[in-house]
Scaffold this active site. Structure first.
Site, PDB file in Angstrom:
ATOM      1  N   LYS A 108      13.417  -1.525  -7.809  1.00 62.65           N
ATOM      2  CA  LYS A 108      14.052  -0.776  -6.723  1.00 62.65           C
ATOM      3  C   LYS A 108      14.479  -1.728  -5.612  1.00 62.65           C
ATOM      4  O   LYS A 108      15.560  -1.619  -5.064  1.00 62.65           O
ATOM      5  CB  LYS A 108      13.130   0.304  -6.165  1.00 62.65           C
ATOM      6  N   GLY A 133       8.881  -4.346  -8.411  1.00 63.67           N
ATOM      7  CA  GLY A 133       9.738  -3.237  -8.820  1.00 63.67           C
ATOM      8  C   GLY A 133      11.217  -3.577  -8.668  1.00 63.67           C
ATOM      9  O   GLY A 133      11.610  -4.279  -7.729  1.00 63.67           O
ATOM     10  N   HIS A 168       4.283   2.028  -8.078  1.00 63.83           N
ATOM     11  CA  HIS A 168       3.308   0.930  -8.061  1.00 63.83           C
ATOM     12  C   HIS A 168       2.403   1.006  -9.291  1.00 63.83           C
ATOM     13  O   HIS A 168       2.036  -0.017  -9.871  1.00 63.83           O
ATOM     14  CB  HIS A 168       2.415   1.024  -6.814  1.00 63.83           C
ATOM     15  N   GLY A 216       0.816  -1.213   0.000  1.00 60.30           N
ATOM     16  CA  GLY A 216       0.000   0.000   0.000  1.00 60.30           C
ATOM     17  C   GLY A 216       0.848   1.261   0.000  1.00 60.30           C
ATOM     18  O   GLY A 216       2.030   1.222  -0.329  1.00 60.30           O
ATOM     19  N   LEU A 229       0.429   3.629  -2.087  1.00 54.67           N
ATOM     20  CA  LEU A 229       0.798   3.507  -3.502  1.00 54.67           C
ATOM     21  C   LEU A 229       1.281   4.834  -4.083  1.00 54.67           C
ATOM     22  O   LEU A 229       0.813   5.911  -3.708  1.00 54.67           O
ATOM     23  CB  LEU A 229      -0.413   2.998  -4.296  1.00 54.67           C
TER      24      LEU A 229
END
Ligand code: PAF
Length: 286
Positions: free
Chosen positions: A153, A151, A41, A35, A37
């Site tokens: 990252k 992701g 996302h 969450g 977001l």
């Protein structure tokens, strides 16, 4: 006008919804999140919508991936805003379970990937990746998607999840999605919300330093020397401490001195109580 995303909280309801789609021959993508977001996302959702007929996003702040003293209790929770963003993006279903639905009384199983989890973020966050692989394995078994998107990252997380999926023969294609950045280079993260104005001004130095260090390594500077210099630069820029700056092979995460195969430069550094992570390609994967 976008449709409001449907929200389910029980695994049985989630399975019912996915079964209904499967009966119609539709392909399903899963985007697991905690969450809070942001555009990062949303790029996962956009890519999922390009690839699959139906997209399930999950929002679950997973207690077992936070260590003692970490930010579990203050992790941003904003389901209404998140649901609005998912609706606007065209996501089909939001799975937002309570902790008791994911970890009912008596829950006793852990999924653990050895090796890949031990250095980098694993060194500073013992047990963190066990919590991640346990919840991601559960989500994959609950949704049984064709693809799941993560992701880049959290690059080590992505490598660990790929290993788990391969080792456990989980029939899901894992897709890594490129990092989304602010204009000044800071990688988007839900934890950026913790930064004070002063810390926010320092934060882009992480990406700048990674880029300069990657260039130095590409020009022939040995990675260990370049990474040590990068850590000093980050402290000079205002970071309190640097957990690591390291060059690693892209898949195995084995240390690299002079990169010849796909590899990444990865870093974690602290601004006050906030730990920022980022990475760039040294030699991009084909
Ligand atoms: O990257 C995250 O947000 C989390 O680690 C994940 C993959 C949703 C598991 O809780």
């Amino acid at each position: 006008m976008s449709h409001e995303v449907d929200v389910v909280r029980a695994v049985a309801d989630l399975r019912g919804r996915v079964r209904y789609w499967r009966d119609q021959g539709l392909g399903v993508a899963l985007v697991p999140t905690m969450g809070a977001l942001h555009r990062g996302h949303m790029s996962l959702i956009a890519q999922a919508l390009e690839t699959a007929d139906r997209v399930v996003a999950s929002i679950f702040v997973n207690p077992i991936q936070f260590g003692p003293g970490e930010d579990f209790s203050r992790y941003p929770r904003q389901e209404a805003e998140d649901a609005a963003m998912l609706s606007k993006a065209g996501c089909h279903l939001l799975f937002a379970p309570q902790v008791a639905e994911m970890y009912p009384d008596g829950f006793a199983t852990q999924v653990r990937v050895a090796g890949l989890t031990e250095g980098l973020c694993g060194a500073a966050r013992p047990g963190h990746f066990d919590g991640v692989t346990t919840v991601v394995a559960k989500l994959m078994l609950q949704v049984q998607p064709d693809i799941a998107l993560f992701g880049e990252k959290d690059y080590q997380q992505l490598a660990v999840i790929r290993r788990m999926v391969c080792d456990l023969d989980i029939p899901v294609s894992v897709v890594g999605v490129g990092i989304v950045r602010e204009e000044d280079g800071l990688a988007l993260s839900s934890r950026n919300a913790y930064l004070s104005a002063e810390q926010r001004a320092i934060a882009p130095a992480l990406y700048r330093t990674l880029c300069a260090t990657a260039e130095a390594i590409a020009a022939g500077r040995p990675a260990s020397e370049a990474c040590a210099a990068a850590a000093r630069t980050l402290v000079e820029a205002g970071f309190e401490s640097v957990d690591y700056v390291e060059a690693r092979e892209a898949d195995s995460l084995a240390p690299v001195e002079i990169p010849v195969r796909p590899s990444r430069l990865l870093a974690a550094a602290r601004l006050g109580t906030t730990r920022l992570i980022d990475n760039v390609a040294l030699i991009p994967a084909a």
